[in-house]
Design an enzyme around this catalytic site. Sequence first.
Site, mmCIF file in Angstrom:
data_model
loop_
_atom_site.group_PDB
_atom_site.id
_atom_site.type_symbol
_atom_site.label_atom_id
_atom_site.label_comp_id
_atom_site.label_asym_id
_atom_site.label_seq_id
_atom_site.Cartn_x
_atom_site.Cartn_y
_atom_site.Cartn_z
ATOM 1 N N HIS A 186 -1.719 -1.705 -3.879
ATOM 2 C CA HIS A 186 -3.024 -1.748 -3.214
ATOM 3 C C HIS A 186 -3.007 0.032 -2.989
ATOM 4 O O HIS A 186 -2.194 0.783 -2.427
ATOM 5 C CB HIS A 186 -2.827 -2.390 -1.601
ATOM 6 C CG HIS A 186 -4.148 -2.095 -1.010
ATOM 7 N ND1 HIS A 186 -5.149 -2.763 -0.959
ATOM 8 C CD2 HIS A 186 -4.465 -1.152 0.099
ATOM 9 C CE1 HIS A 186 -6.067 -2.516 -0.151
ATOM 10 N NE2 HIS A 186 -5.551 -1.310 0.586
ATOM 11 N N MET A 232 -9.358 7.616 -0.107
ATOM 12 C CA MET A 232 -10.098 7.866 1.411
ATOM 13 C C MET A 232 -10.855 9.162 0.909
ATOM 14 O O MET A 232 -10.124 10.448 0.342
ATOM 15 C CB MET A 232 -9.214 8.188 2.375
ATOM 16 C CG MET A 232 -8.475 6.854 2.971
ATOM 17 S SD MET A 232 -7.410 7.160 4.450
ATOM 18 C CE MET A 232 -6.533 5.581 4.343
ATOM 19 N N ASP A 282 -5.732 -6.572 5.437
ATOM 20 C CA ASP A 282 -5.474 -5.082 5.345
ATOM 21 C C ASP A 282 -5.397 -4.640 6.629
ATOM 22 O O ASP A 282 -6.273 -4.392 7.431
ATOM 23 C CB ASP A 282 -6.400 -4.246 4.546
ATOM 24 C CG ASP A 282 -5.649 -2.813 4.256
ATOM 25 O OD1 ASP A 282 -4.836 -2.670 4.398
ATOM 26 O OD2 ASP A 282 -6.723 -2.135 3.683
ATOM 27 N N MET A 322 -12.184 3.604 0.305
ATOM 28 C CA MET A 322 -12.909 3.884 1.838
ATOM 29 C C MET A 322 -13.948 5.390 1.515
ATOM 30 O O MET A 322 -13.253 6.489 1.932
ATOM 31 C CB MET A 322 -11.648 4.310 2.772
ATOM 32 C CG MET A 322 -11.055 2.909 3.252
ATOM 33 S SD MET A 322 -9.465 3.115 3.838
ATOM 34 C CE MET A 322 -8.364 3.180 2.180
ATOM 35 N N SER A 372 0.872 -1.202 -0.037
ATOM 36 C CA SER A 372 0.125 0.182 0.007
ATOM 37 C C SER A 372 0.849 1.036 -0.150
ATOM 38 O O SER A 372 1.768 1.214 0.719
ATOM 39 C CB SER A 372 -0.978 -0.022 1.208
ATOM 40 O OG SER A 372 -1.384 1.474 1.547
ATOM 41 N N HIS A 431 -8.706 0.338 -3.013
ATOM 42 C CA HIS A 431 -9.758 0.250 -1.759
ATOM 43 C C HIS A 431 -10.322 1.215 -1.691
ATOM 44 O O HIS A 431 -9.655 2.377 -1.286
ATOM 45 C CB HIS A 431 -8.635 -0.071 -0.585
ATOM 46 C CG HIS A 431 -9.403 -0.291 0.817
ATOM 47 N ND1 HIS A 431 -8.445 -0.358 1.731
ATOM 48 C CD2 HIS A 431 -10.546 -0.340 1.098
ATOM 49 C CE1 HIS A 431 -9.217 -0.721 2.763
ATOM 50 N NE2 HIS A 431 -10.469 -0.446 2.399
ATOM 51 N N MET A 471 -10.781 -6.225 7.224
ATOM 52 C CA MET A 471 -9.667 -4.995 7.845
ATOM 53 C C MET A 471 -9.298 -5.297 9.260
ATOM 54 O O MET A 471 -10.121 -5.910 10.226
ATOM 55 C CB MET A 471 -10.494 -3.907 7.885
ATOM 56 C CG MET A 471 -11.207 -3.038 6.802
ATOM 57 S SD MET A 471 -9.590 -2.737 5.545
ATOM 58 C CE MET A 471 -8.640 -1.730 6.411
ATOM 59 N N ASP A 518 -5.231 3.170 -1.581
ATOM 60 C CA ASP A 518 -6.104 3.502 -0.675
ATOM 61 C C ASP A 518 -6.882 4.749 -1.009
ATOM 62 O O ASP A 518 -6.072 5.759 -0.754
ATOM 63 C CB ASP A 518 -5.559 3.657 0.901
ATOM 64 C CG ASP A 518 -5.010 2.117 1.192
ATOM 65 O OD1 ASP A 518 -6.052 1.290 1.485
ATOM 66 O OD2 ASP A 518 -3.846 1.844 1.391
#
Length: 219
Positions: free
Chosen positions: A34, A38, A175, A69, A9, A67, A137, A36
């Site tokens: 990966h 957000m 994760d 979020m 990540s 991913h 998670m 992320d």
Amino acid sequence: MTSIKIAPSILTADFGRLADEVRAAELGGADMLHLDVMDGRFVPNITFGAVVVDALRKVTRLPFDIHLMCVEPERLIEQYAETADTINVHIEVSPHINRTLDTIRKMGKRAGVCINPGTSLTAIEESLADADQVMVMTINPGWGGQQMLPAQLEKVARLRRLLDEFGNPAEIEIDGGVKTTNIADCVRAGANVVVCGSSVFNEQKSVAENIAELRRAAG
Ligand code: DX5
Ligand code: ZN
């Protein structure tokens, strides 16, 4: 030798040298990247969106594991149609999860469902047939560098049994807080893919050394 996949990540990478960090992960033997995303609502932080992911697509051949979020993730998935290999959405913000996973699959992408530590496995049971991957998670999402919540490995083991019972080939991704000291526990619990943020991108050793050590420790 296990066939665990390591997904670095970039959250704790040096964002000023992001392209170099990503190339280092590819050369260092990462299996995928990966990413992320957000939104400052589902989680307090804001990271990056499709513009940055599009730019990174040009510097590496690694598969992208996105991913999200983000609240209302179904409104965002189209933006990753060109760049993603897997798009992961959280069950906690997906009241119509089967439709969302189906939309992702119809785009020709692998569909992942993510589950927070405080969410019971039963919340995703009815969507397992529509998922190519389940992301468990092992931290509360929002930041890199947190300690793994070890009780979540028991949830992974339960999920593994559930998938095996139904002959479901979905992969299990872990994760949060994966390190050389606990990666073997993740494999034992039944994970196929591990996200490694701060254990890959840190100041102590090179990205390649860190990936090699994690792979050795996985057993
Ligand atoms: C956190 C992210 C994770 C994070 C993992 O919300 O979803 O992917 O980058 O970082 P580490 O491995 O440092 O816990
Ligand atoms: Zn993540």
